[in-house]
Design a protein around this motif. Structure first.
Motif, PDB file in Angstrom:
ATOM      1  N   CYS A  58       0.796  -1.230   0.000  1.00  0.00           N
ATOM      2  CA  CYS A  58       0.000   0.000   0.000  1.00  0.00           C
ATOM      3  C   CYS A  58       0.825   1.277   0.000  1.00  0.00           C
ATOM      4  O   CYS A  58       0.348   2.318  -0.457  1.00  0.00           O
ATOM      5  CB  CYS A  58      -0.941   0.003   1.200  1.00  0.00           C
ATOM      6  SG  CYS A  58      -2.173  -1.327   1.174  1.00  0.00           S
ATOM      7  N   LEU A 105      -0.494  -0.338  -4.480  1.00  0.00           N
ATOM      8  CA  LEU A 105      -1.878   0.112  -4.542  1.00  0.00           C
ATOM      9  C   LEU A 105      -1.948   1.500  -5.158  1.00  0.00           C
ATOM     10  O   LEU A 105      -1.338   2.449  -4.663  1.00  0.00           O
ATOM     11  CB  LEU A 105      -2.480   0.137  -3.130  1.00  0.00           C
ATOM     12  CG  LEU A 105      -3.968   0.481  -3.058  1.00  0.00           C
ATOM     13  CD1 LEU A 105      -4.804  -0.574  -3.779  1.00  0.00           C
ATOM     14  CD2 LEU A 105      -4.418   0.614  -1.597  1.00  0.00           C
ATOM     15  N   PHE A 128      -1.399   7.476   3.794  1.00  0.00           N
ATOM     16  CA  PHE A 128      -2.406   6.439   3.552  1.00  0.00           C
ATOM     17  C   PHE A 128      -3.616   6.618   4.462  1.00  0.00           C
ATOM     18  O   PHE A 128      -4.765   6.457   4.025  1.00  0.00           O
ATOM     19  CB  PHE A 128      -1.761   5.069   3.760  1.00  0.00           C
ATOM     20  CG  PHE A 128      -2.577   3.906   3.274  1.00  0.00           C
ATOM     21  CD1 PHE A 128      -3.359   3.985   2.132  1.00  0.00           C
ATOM     22  CD2 PHE A 128      -2.548   2.713   3.977  1.00  0.00           C
ATOM     23  CE1 PHE A 128      -4.099   2.895   1.686  1.00  0.00           C
ATOM     24  CE2 PHE A 128      -3.273   1.608   3.536  1.00  0.00           C
ATOM     25  CZ  PHE A 128      -4.062   1.711   2.400  1.00  0.00           C
ATOM     26  N   ALA A 136      -8.996   4.375  -2.309  1.00  0.00           N
ATOM     27  CA  ALA A 136      -8.141   3.218  -2.079  1.00  0.00           C
ATOM     28  C   ALA A 136      -8.937   1.917  -2.177  1.00  0.00           C
ATOM     29  O   ALA A 136      -8.461   0.921  -2.737  1.00  0.00           O
ATOM     30  CB  ALA A 136      -7.481   3.327  -0.706  1.00  0.00           C
ATOM     31  N   LEU A 140      -8.273  -1.167  -4.880  1.00  0.00           N
ATOM     32  CA  LEU A 140      -8.045  -2.557  -4.507  1.00  0.00           C
ATOM     33  C   LEU A 140      -9.166  -3.457  -5.008  1.00  0.00           C
ATOM     34  O   LEU A 140      -8.911  -4.602  -5.415  1.00  0.00           O
ATOM     35  CB  LEU A 140      -7.900  -2.687  -2.991  1.00  0.00           C
ATOM     36  CG  LEU A 140      -7.494  -4.067  -2.487  1.00  0.00           C
ATOM     37  CD1 LEU A 140      -6.185  -4.531  -3.126  1.00  0.00           C
ATOM     38  CD2 LEU A 140      -7.370  -4.073  -0.968  1.00  0.00           C
ATOM     39  N   ALA A 169      -5.021  -0.720   5.973  1.00  0.00           N
ATOM     40  CA  ALA A 169      -4.954  -1.822   5.014  1.00  0.00           C
ATOM     41  C   ALA A 169      -6.047  -2.845   5.299  1.00  0.00           C
ATOM     42  O   ALA A 169      -6.677  -3.380   4.374  1.00  0.00           O
ATOM     43  CB  ALA A 169      -3.581  -2.483   5.050  1.00  0.00           C
TER      44      ALA A 169
END
Length: 304
Positions: A58, A105, A128, A136, A140, A169
């Motif tokens: 990530c 990512l 992040f 995000a 993904l 995450a």
């Protein structure tokens, strides 16, 4: 259930590579080195057995603390070049594990290492934890829908040890699996964990470690009670690969002589154990051994 779907560890070791053809694992990790520390043996094992394995990272790990002087000026507070260097380390580590597929990512550099909770790094516009979670998640989800993994692995809700990027995450991965369901309904999701009993046993048999390293009590290292673990993967045949991958992350990890211990920049010894542990978070468990644990994350899923 076909024989392939119910193989035991003994069946696999006797059969060799190729028995997992058509089966796919996707692992989602926060920073370079996380993939090796928590799941390196699992990656190596399933690659050796012929499965398709992909790692998503990530961030670039820009806020990592560097061990030693050689690369010390790369850190965020100096040249801020550590993230780029860690791409090289990650590439070497993945090669040591057998060469899984890999992607960052959103592309390399889209999301930045947020650092520990309460630090200024969390205020960076690309951090992040500060970024758009929906973006995000969609990034993904597109990976999940495109790769169609039978197993997805990430952290539990606490991120394993509380790092904000690990927690993000987890959140993004669980949301992405749900988001992708209309295009691909992932059969099984696991959370990677450390087991308290394995940590205690490993610390009791560390072997030689550098004198400057601290030896923790078993309860000082992040771990979950053995009673909460639902799956364990025997990685004993792949420990050399995991050790080589750990050593490849040289700015972040040191491996002790003999290979039974490693330490991060804090100099606290941690054991290299012969099993990796998981909690099934989504989907049905495959066959279990006495005590109720799965020993094969891909058991019970069918190759297409």
């Amino acid at each position: 259930m076909r024989r392939e779907d119910a193989m035991t560890d003994g069946d696999i070791s006797a059969s060799g590579a190729g028995v997992r053809a058509g089966k796919r694992l996707l692992l989602v990790h926060a920073h370079p080195d996380d993939e090796t520390i928590t799941t390196g043996g699992t990656i190596a094992r399933y690659l050796a057995e012929g499965a398709e394995v992909t790692v998503v990272t990530c961030t670039l790990g820009e806020q990592g603390e560097v061990i030693g002087d050689e690369w010390a000026q790369l850190v965020a507070e100096a040249a801020d070049q550590l993230g780029g260097y860690r791409i090289m380390e990650l590439s070497a580590a993945l090669a040591a594990l057998g060469g899984p597929g890999h992607r960052f990512l959103g592309g390399a550099g889209r999301w930045r290492d947020s650092g520990m909770a309460g630090t200024p790094a969390a205020d960076h516009p690309r951090a992040f934890v500060r970024g758009d979670g929906a973006e995000a998640t969609e990034q993904l989800a597109a990976v999940v829908a495109g790769l169609r993994p039978h197993v997805v692995i990430t952290y539990g809700p606490d991120g394993g040890y509380g790092h904000p990027d690990h927690i993000r995450a987890h959140t993004v991965t669980m949301a992405a699996v749900e988001r992708a369901r209309a295009r691909w309904d992932t059969p099984k999701v696991y959370w990677t964990v450390a087991e308290d009993e394995a940590i205690a046993a490993g610390l009791a048999d560390l072997g030689p470690v550098p004198g400057a390293w601290a030896i923790p009590d078993a309860g000082e290292l992040p771990a979950v009670p053995a009673s909460t673990v639902t799956a364990e993967v025997d990685i004993s045949a792949h420990l050399d690969a995991k050790r080589a991958a750990l050593a490849a992350h040289a700015t972040q990890v040191r491996v002790a002589e003999g290979g039974r211990a490693y330490a991060l920049s804090n100099g606290i010894a941690q054991p290299v154990v012969a099993r990796e542990f998981f909690v099934l978070a989504r989907g049905g468990a495959g066959p279990t051994v006495p005590g109720g644990r799965e020993t094969d994350l891909l058991a019970g899923v069918r190759a297409e």
